[in-house]
Design an enzyme around this catalytic site. Sequence first.
Site, PDB file in Angstrom:
ATOM      1  N   ASP A 124     -35.441  12.267  30.654  1.00 31.86           N
ATOM      2  CA  ASP A 124     -35.537  13.668  31.085  1.00 31.86           C
ATOM      3  C   ASP A 124     -35.407  14.647  29.917  1.00 31.86           C
ATOM      4  O   ASP A 124     -35.062  15.812  30.105  1.00 31.86           O
ATOM      5  CB  ASP A 124     -34.484  13.965  32.160  1.00 31.86           C
ATOM      6  CG  ASP A 124     -33.081  13.714  31.647  1.00 31.86           C
ATOM      7  OD1 ASP A 124     -32.945  13.178  30.522  1.00 31.86           O
ATOM      8  OD2 ASP A 124     -32.124  14.045  32.368  1.00 31.86           O
ATOM      9  N   HIS A 148     -48.510  10.993   2.655  1.00 37.96           N
ATOM     10  CA  HIS A 148     -47.868  11.507   3.871  1.00 37.96           C
ATOM     11  C   HIS A 148     -46.541  10.808   4.162  1.00 37.96           C
ATOM     12  O   HIS A 148     -46.179  10.572   5.316  1.00 37.96           O
ATOM     13  CB  HIS A 148     -48.818  11.388   5.072  1.00 37.96           C
ATOM     14  CG  HIS A 148     -49.984  12.323   4.972  1.00 37.96           C
ATOM     15  ND1 HIS A 148     -51.142  12.159   5.698  1.00 37.96           N
ATOM     16  CD2 HIS A 148     -50.166  13.436   4.235  1.00 37.96           C
ATOM     17  CE1 HIS A 148     -51.990  13.127   5.394  1.00 37.96           C
ATOM     18  NE2 HIS A 148     -51.424  13.923   4.511  1.00 37.96           N
ATOM     19  N   HIS A 183     -52.605  23.465   8.796  1.00 41.86           N
ATOM     20  CA  HIS A 183     -54.031  23.364   8.463  1.00 41.86           C
ATOM     21  C   HIS A 183     -54.718  24.295   9.452  1.00 41.86           C
ATOM     22  O   HIS A 183     -55.022  23.910  10.577  1.00 41.86           O
ATOM     23  CB  HIS A 183     -54.531  21.922   8.580  1.00 41.86           C
ATOM     24  CG  HIS A 183     -53.850  21.006   7.594  1.00 41.86           C
ATOM     25  ND1 HIS A 183     -53.819  19.649   7.711  1.00 41.86           N
ATOM     26  CD2 HIS A 183     -53.163  21.285   6.451  1.00 41.86           C
ATOM     27  CE1 HIS A 183     -53.161  19.122   6.693  1.00 41.86           C
ATOM     28  NE2 HIS A 183     -52.737  20.103   5.922  1.00 41.86           N
ATOM     29  N   TYR A 188     -51.218  11.431  -8.915  1.00 40.71           N
ATOM     30  CA  TYR A 188     -50.382  10.351  -8.363  1.00 40.71           C
ATOM     31  C   TYR A 188     -50.710   9.070  -9.112  1.00 40.71           C
ATOM     32  O   TYR A 188     -51.830   8.564  -9.017  1.00 40.71           O
ATOM     33  CB  TYR A 188     -50.658  10.195  -6.864  1.00 40.71           C
ATOM     34  CG  TYR A 188     -50.646  11.540  -6.158  1.00 40.71           C
ATOM     35  CD1 TYR A 188     -49.454  12.117  -5.718  1.00 40.71           C
ATOM     36  CD2 TYR A 188     -51.820  12.279  -6.019  1.00 40.71           C
ATOM     37  CE1 TYR A 188     -49.443  13.371  -5.124  1.00 40.71           C
ATOM     38  CE2 TYR A 188     -51.818  13.531  -5.427  1.00 40.71           C
ATOM     39  CZ  TYR A 188     -50.627  14.077  -4.982  1.00 40.71           C
ATOM     40  OH  TYR A 188     -50.623  15.320  -4.409  1.00 40.71           O
ATOM     41  N   ARG A 234     -47.200  17.007  -7.208  1.00 43.85           N
ATOM     42  CA  ARG A 234     -48.060  18.001  -6.539  1.00 43.85           C
ATOM     43  C   ARG A 234     -47.343  19.338  -6.684  1.00 43.85           C
ATOM     44  O   ARG A 234     -46.112  19.394  -6.591  1.00 43.85           O
ATOM     45  CB  ARG A 234     -48.284  17.653  -5.067  1.00 43.85           C
ATOM     46  CG  ARG A 234     -49.164  18.670  -4.356  1.00 43.85           C
ATOM     47  CD  ARG A 234     -49.747  18.162  -3.020  1.00 43.85           C
ATOM     48  NE  ARG A 234     -48.768  17.854  -1.999  1.00 43.85           N
ATOM     49  CZ  ARG A 234     -48.413  16.639  -1.623  1.00 43.85           C
ATOM     50  NH1 ARG A 234     -48.939  15.578  -2.218  1.00 43.85           N
ATOM     51  NH2 ARG A 234     -47.517  16.446  -0.681  1.00 43.85           N
ATOM     52  N   GLU A 270     -47.723  23.056  -4.999  1.00 43.34           N
ATOM     53  CA  GLU A 270     -48.441  23.728  -3.905  1.00 43.34           C
ATOM     54  C   GLU A 270     -47.839  25.098  -3.633  1.00 43.34           C
ATOM     55  O   GLU A 270     -46.626  25.216  -3.406  1.00 43.34           O
ATOM     56  CB  GLU A 270     -48.355  22.877  -2.632  1.00 43.34           C
ATOM     57  CG  GLU A 270     -48.971  23.567  -1.419  1.00 43.34           C
ATOM     58  CD  GLU A 270     -49.039  22.681  -0.176  1.00 43.34           C
ATOM     59  OE1 GLU A 270     -48.193  21.785  -0.023  1.00 43.34           O
ATOM     60  OE2 GLU A 270     -49.940  22.904   0.640  1.00 43.34           O
TER      61      GLU A 270
HETATM   62  N1  GLY Z   1     -48.059  19.738   4.056  1.00 43.46           N
HETATM   63  C1  GLY Z   1     -49.388  19.469   4.407  1.00 43.46           C
HETATM   64  C2  GLY Z   1     -50.322  19.822   3.345  1.00 43.46           C
HETATM   65  O1  GLY Z   1     -49.902  20.093   2.253  1.00 43.46           O
HETATM   66  O2  GLY Z   1     -51.492  19.918   3.560  1.00 43.46           O
HETATM   67 MN    MN Z   2     -50.905  22.005   2.171  1.00 46.68          MN
HETATM   68 MN    MN Z   3     -47.909  20.762   1.823  1.00 51.51          MN
END
Ligand code: GLY
Ligand code: MN
Ligand code: MN
Length: 465
Positions: A47, A250, A368, A395, A412, A414
């Site tokens: 539940d 991921h 996204h 990578y 990375r 970002e």
């Molecule tokens: N965190 C998902 C991406 O960087 O696209």
């Molecule tokens: Mn992203």
């Molecule tokens: Mn990201």
Amino acid sequence: MKTPAENSAFDLAPFRARRERLLARMAALGGGIAVLPTAPEYARNRDTHYPFRFDSYFHYLSGFGEPEAVVVLVADDNPRSILFCRAKDDEREIWDGYRFGPDAARERFGFDEAWTIGDFDGRFADLLANRPTLWCGLGYDADWDARLMRALNTVRANTRAGAVPPHSIRDVRAELDEMRLIKDESELAVMRRAGAISGDAHRRAMAATRPGRFEYEIEAELLHAFRRAGSQSPAYPSIVASGANACVLHYIGNGCRLADGELLLIDAGCELDGYASDITRSFPVNGRFSAAQRDVYQLVLAAQSAAKDAIFPGANWNEPHDAAVRVLAGGLIDLKLLAGSLDAVIEQGLYRRFYMHRTGHWLGRDVHDAGEYKRDGEWRTLEPGMVLTVEPGCYIRAAEDVPEAFWNIGVRIEDDAVVSAGGCEFITDTAPRSVEEIEAVMRDAQERDPHIGEAAVREGRNAAA
Ligand code: GLY
Ligand code: MN
Ligand code: MN
């Protein structure tokens, strides 16, 4: 009971303006009726449900956060917007909390009409009769599709009484995708705040990182920073990936111990009032980049800078990616990780061994986000108000033909960019980015609290995952 009205300042103007824009667009295309439900609630087990998250399109038009709600827009001589929502319910409100109910919801969210969700099927079938077009989204939720088809069949069953069902069905999301692609000032204000909160969270994560701690402990620091600043949740599962895990794009297990000498890659962003942020930082667990780590980091940073320079009104979507690839490919040749001419490495796609994803995506209500990347077969042109990520990476897995100093370096970087009149603006600058700033933040934290993380080492804790 406290009501949401007491807790937050809510400006209905942008939501009403979006409904009016969609109604005008529908009218220009022959009119009809649009229908958009919020998201279903999903059971987690027995539940208990997953935390409810409204549908992004529904919320974009309504600002309304309760489950079991539908927006209907009627584009005819009397254009109007209608909300269906849960009825007031004293008993349920004792257990689950405040519900607006139709009357209060109509007033607060600026609808022309509001009815209870229990009335939806009957009223919607009545509204559907004699409209030229049904504007909806199909194929996303089987129960919803079936409900729409039942409404259509209710109209068809009444044709002898003069009711005519819509002759065409059009994709309402396609219209909304175009609207969502260009953010208005109210959206940009929320996204700037989300970006700043997430940047602060990355700074906190850097300060809390020590050899011997666990990935999940650092994830907890991110969550702490998101929630204490008012974010409702992460915008996507946080990636906290140390060493070889950083080369798993991921990775979300977040259960490993951080080792001296490794890098830690964190891809995490908060969701604030329905808007995502999306930041990645990569930094040394011990606070000091090794020579090889620094080389790769500086290369990815240079690629990001080249991509950023390629973002301005009139540039096409792919130009930042091409710019990043060019820098990365050249750097990989210089580091002797790839051999051949720059043109050959790019044309033959050899760089993809180390850089296998694209350099960005639209960002907004969804991480996204909505919006096409090509129109009529051509990459689309950037315009002020678009928001995109800029996220090159590199990578390097352990392999015989790679010097050991580079093994398991996953980097990375970002950031989130708003296309502006002169170029673009990063809205995630609170996250330390340069080698010098990252090392300074970590050095300060180590001096301030040299013992953090020692408990985990002493207790000999095991990985959770
Ligand atoms: N965190 C998902 C991406 O960087 O696209
Ligand atoms: Mn992203
Ligand atoms: Mn990201």
